[in-house]
Design a protein around this motif. Structure first.
Motif, short mmCIF file in Angstrom:
data_model
loop_
_atom_site.label_atom_id
_atom_site.label_comp_id
_atom_site.label_asym_id
_atom_site.label_seq_id
_atom_site.Cartn_x
_atom_site.Cartn_y
_atom_site.Cartn_z
N LEU A 117 -11.01 0.63 -19.07
CA LEU A 117 -10.79 -0.50 -18.22
C LEU A 117 -10.59 0.48 -16.91
N GLU A 124 -9.52 -0.39 -12.66
CA GLU A 124 -9.31 -1.27 -11.58
C GLU A 124 -9.19 -0.49 -10.39
N GLN A 131 -7.69 -0.62 -6.89
CA GLN A 131 -6.65 -1.12 -6.03
C GLN A 131 -7.23 -1.30 -4.52
N HIS A 153 -1.38 -6.07 -3.60
CA HIS A 153 -0.55 -5.10 -4.59
C HIS A 153 0.63 -4.45 -3.92
N ASP A 162 0.19 -6.70 -11.49
CA ASP A 162 -0.21 -5.39 -11.87
C ASP A 162 0.19 -4.99 -12.92
N LYS A 172 -0.80 -7.03 -16.35
CA LYS A 172 -2.29 -6.66 -16.38
C LYS A 172 -2.40 -5.54 -17.50
N ALA A 173 -1.77 -4.31 -16.99
CA ALA A 173 -1.75 -2.96 -17.34
C ALA A 173 -1.00 -3.04 -18.82
N LEU A 206 -6.42 2.11 -19.23
CA LEU A 206 -6.72 1.77 -17.82
C LEU A 206 -6.65 2.86 -16.82
N PRO A 245 -6.22 3.13 -13.10
CA PRO A 245 -6.13 2.33 -11.81
C PRO A 245 -6.40 3.59 -10.89
#
Length: 65
Positions: free
Chosen positions: A7, A9, A11, A20, A29, A32-33, A43, A45
């Motif tokens: 995934l 993301e 920011q 954020h 956040d 989600k992580a 993930l 980011p």
């Protein structure tokens, strides 16, 4: 690339006071992580600057190898 367990993301608003950088946004956040990790995903980011300068793409390519 959820089929590959990855995934990404991006920011938003990293250089301004945005969602954020608020307590609620950071909490969201982190949640989600954690949920992604518990589901077996990796993930990445990244920021929009990292997308523009190519670092994000390089990391995605490396992660998909």
């Amino acid at each position: 690339w959820p089929d590959r367990g990855l995934l990404v993301e991006v920011q938003g608003g990293t250089w301004r006071k945005g969602a954020h950088s608020s307590g609620v946004g950071i909490e969201r956040d982190c949640e989600k992580a954690c949920l992604a990790a518990l589901a077996g995903f990796r993930l990445l980011p990244v920021t929009s600057c990292m997308v523009r300068d190519g670092r994000a793409v390089a990391w995605i390519v490396e992660a998909l190898r």
